[in-house]
Design a protein around this motif. Structure first.
Motif, PDB file in Angstrom:
ATOM      1  N   GLN A  45       0.831  -1.329   0.077  1.00  0.00           N
ATOM      2  CA  GLN A  45       0.190  -0.123  -0.055  1.00  0.00           C
ATOM      3  C   GLN A  45       0.937   1.250   0.084  1.00  0.00           C
ATOM      4  N   LEU A  46       2.092   1.238   0.717  1.00  0.00           N
ATOM      5  CA  LEU A  46       2.948   2.586   0.624  1.00  0.00           C
ATOM      6  C   LEU A  46       3.626   2.450  -0.351  1.00  0.00           C
ATOM      7  N   GLN A  47       4.092   1.560  -1.210  1.00  0.00           N
ATOM      8  CA  GLN A  47       4.572   1.520  -2.299  1.00  0.00           C
ATOM      9  C   GLN A  47       3.625   2.139  -3.516  1.00  0.00           C
ATOM     10  N   ASN A  48       2.474   1.725  -3.657  1.00  0.00           N
ATOM     11  CA  ASN A  48       1.358   2.055  -4.593  1.00  0.00           C
ATOM     12  C   ASN A  48       0.436   3.010  -4.068  1.00  0.00           C
ATOM     13  N   ARG A  57       9.866   0.507   6.769  1.00  0.00           N
ATOM     14  CA  ARG A  57      10.760   1.743   6.652  1.00  0.00           C
ATOM     15  C   ARG A  57      11.697   1.396   5.439  1.00  0.00           C
ATOM     16  N   SER A  58      11.909   0.311   5.347  1.00  0.00           N
ATOM     17  CA  SER A  58      12.780  -0.232   4.201  1.00  0.00           C
ATOM     18  C   SER A  58      12.111   0.097   2.722  1.00  0.00           C
ATOM     19  N   CYS A  59      10.762   0.249   2.913  1.00  0.00           N
ATOM     20  CA  CYS A  59      10.285   0.412   1.531  1.00  0.00           C
ATOM     21  C   CYS A  59      10.497   1.888   0.647  1.00  0.00           C
ATOM     22  N   GLN A  60      10.993   2.850   1.467  1.00  0.00           N
ATOM     23  CA  GLN A  60      11.533   3.906   1.009  1.00  0.00           C
ATOM     24  C   GLN A  60      10.528   4.702   0.343  1.00  0.00           C
ATOM     25  N   VAL A  61       9.210   5.024   1.137  1.00  0.00           N
ATOM     26  CA  VAL A  61       8.254   5.925   0.535  1.00  0.00           C
ATOM     27  C   VAL A  61       8.674   7.174   0.987  1.00  0.00           C
ATOM     28  N   CYS A  62       8.374   8.217   0.044  1.00  0.00           N
ATOM     29  CA  CYS A  62       9.017   9.595   0.072  1.00  0.00           C
ATOM     30  C   CYS A  62       8.072  10.686   0.295  1.00  0.00           C
ATOM     31  N   GLY A 117       0.703  -9.625  -1.116  1.00  0.00           N
ATOM     32  CA  GLY A 117      -0.162  -8.272  -0.516  1.00  0.00           C
ATOM     33  C   GLY A 117      -0.373  -7.115  -1.867  1.00  0.00           C
ATOM     34  N   GLN A 118      -0.715  -7.869  -2.875  1.00  0.00           N
ATOM     35  CA  GLN A 118      -0.912  -7.084  -4.160  1.00  0.00           C
ATOM     36  C   GLN A 118      -2.492  -6.826  -4.253  1.00  0.00           C
ATOM     37  N   VAL A 119      -2.964  -5.935  -3.431  1.00  0.00           N
ATOM     38  CA  VAL A 119      -4.447  -5.355  -3.434  1.00  0.00           C
ATOM     39  C   VAL A 119      -4.383  -3.749  -3.956  1.00  0.00           C
ATOM     40  N   SER A 120      -5.328  -3.578  -4.643  1.00  0.00           N
ATOM     41  CA  SER A 120      -5.429  -2.181  -5.227  1.00  0.00           C
ATOM     42  C   SER A 120      -5.951  -1.407  -4.089  1.00  0.00           C
ATOM     43  N   PRO A 121      -5.501  -0.348  -3.722  1.00  0.00           N
ATOM     44  CA  PRO A 121      -6.015   0.712  -2.599  1.00  0.00           C
ATOM     45  C   PRO A 121      -7.427   0.999  -2.985  1.00  0.00           C
ATOM     46  N   ASP A 122      -7.950   0.952  -4.079  1.00  0.00           N
ATOM     47  CA  ASP A 122      -9.413   1.253  -4.541  1.00  0.00           C
ATOM     48  C   ASP A 122     -10.309   0.090  -3.632  1.00  0.00           C
TER      49      ASP A 122
END
Length: 351
Positions: free
Chosen positions: A25-28, A52-57, A219-224
């Motif tokens: 969810q953070l990456q997308n 934190r390692s997913c590096q969301v900015c 974990g690949q689920v659309s935020p929608d």
């Protein structure tokens, strides 16, 4: 007054895939500014570091670690007043910079006591529970890890009056499902179609009418799909039954404990895995997770174990300013701490 911040509660049994889901969810995030609360069971914050390692900015292009908060004071449903309330109050001060909040509960947390906290005046004016998402490990249910074969349990109860009660883990599993607005079925690719259908049927028995089950890989689920339920769950708790509804305060089985293991000596991974599998065979271990300092490797190894299944992968290089060390947390019932410590720590360095 700004609109309430929607909060999505991610619940589920140990190792079901909650952290992986939140990382996705953070990456997308599709431009959403997401704050994350991670509830750890044990003394070592593992999942927060993974997130934190997913590096969301943030808007300045820097990792937004300040939007990821770890709550390490035991089970979140037991510590809502001591730790959760002040943390939420701090987040609400930044509500103009947050679009939504994700809360990853401990695998041992009951969802309802947490949701009830959103009725408190200090929180309800600024936040609302958008939905409860329950993550279920399809393979674990299929193999009986959660002891969810009610037919077999009923037969055992008839044969032995001492077993005429539901185990704490089964109650927890059912409570998490009863509170759900959506169920994500993870690791369904590890079972055949017939078994997946049986698991779906078992899970459906605990759900309210209309709650959907969606198969989910990595974990690949659309935020929608995941966000925007507008369920205001805190106002609808009566429709979400719990085994603990008649209790003023719930109590966990006090034999469920965690054993932290930390050391700096580099290890040989195959020796480590062999010892961990031996420990799992000898003790009632539900979950092992953490980071491993592998000899002669520049990358940090992530280790995650559920039941007798252990998975590893390398997530990132060790940073120049961080200590290379192995940090593991072992969660289970009636654990022999000394045996776990001695079995994990002494490993030969790979030549």
């Amino acid at each position: 007054m700004a609109a309430k911040i929607p909060v999505t509660v991610i619940t589920g049994f140990l190792g079901s895939g909650k952290t992986t889901l939140i990382r996705q969810q953070l990456q997308n995030n599709q431009g959403r500014r997401i704050a994350v609360l991670v509830n750890e069971f044990g003394e070592i914050g593992i999942d927060g570091d993974l997130l934190r390692s997913c590096q969301v900015c943030d808007e300045d292009g820097e990792p937004s670690a300040t939007n990821i908060v770890e709550l390490t004071n035991g089970c979140l449903c037991c510590t809502v007043q001591e730790e959760f309330l002040p943390t939420m109050q701090e987040l609400l001060k930044r509500r103009d910079r947050i679009d939504c909040i994700l809360i990853e509960t401990s695998g041992l947390a009951l969802p309802k006591p947490l949701i009830q906290a959103f009725r408190w005046q200090e929180i309800r004016t600024g936040a609302t529970v958008d939905a409860v998402i329950t993550v279920v490990d399809c393979e674990a249910v299929a193999t009986g890890t959660l002891a969810t074969d009610l037919g077999a349990l009923n037969e055992q109860r008839q044969a032995d009056p001492n077993l005429d009660h539901e185990t704490p883990l089964e109650e927890l599993f059912e409570d998490q499902l009863a509170c759900a607005d959506l169920v994500l079925l993870t690791k369904s690719d590890l079972v055949d179609l017939q078994t997946q259908t049986q698991v779906r049927s078992r899970v459906q028995q605990e759900l309210r009418t209309g709650v959907k089950i969606i198969a989910c890989q990595d974990g690949q689920v659309s935020p929608d799909i995941l966000l925007g339920f507008n369920a205001a769950v805190e106002d609808n708790l009566d429709a979400r039954p719990s085994h603990h509804d008649m209790e003023e305060d719930h109590e966990h089985d006090d034999t469920i404990t965690s054993v932290p293991v930390v050391f700096t000596t580099a290890v040989e991974p195959q020796a480590l895995l062999q010892n961990l599998k031996q420990l799992i065979a000898e003790q009632e271990i539900y979950r092992i997770k953490g980071f491993v300092n592998v000899a002669n490797k520049p990358m940090r190894m992530v280790l995650q174990g559920v039941g007798d299944r252990i998975e590893t992968f390398y997530d990132r290089p060790w940073q120049s300013d961080e200590l290379r060390e192995t940090r593991l947390i072992v969660i289970g019932q009636s654990l022999d701490h000394a045996q776990i410590q001695s079995a994990i720590q002494p490993f030969p360095i790979a030549s």
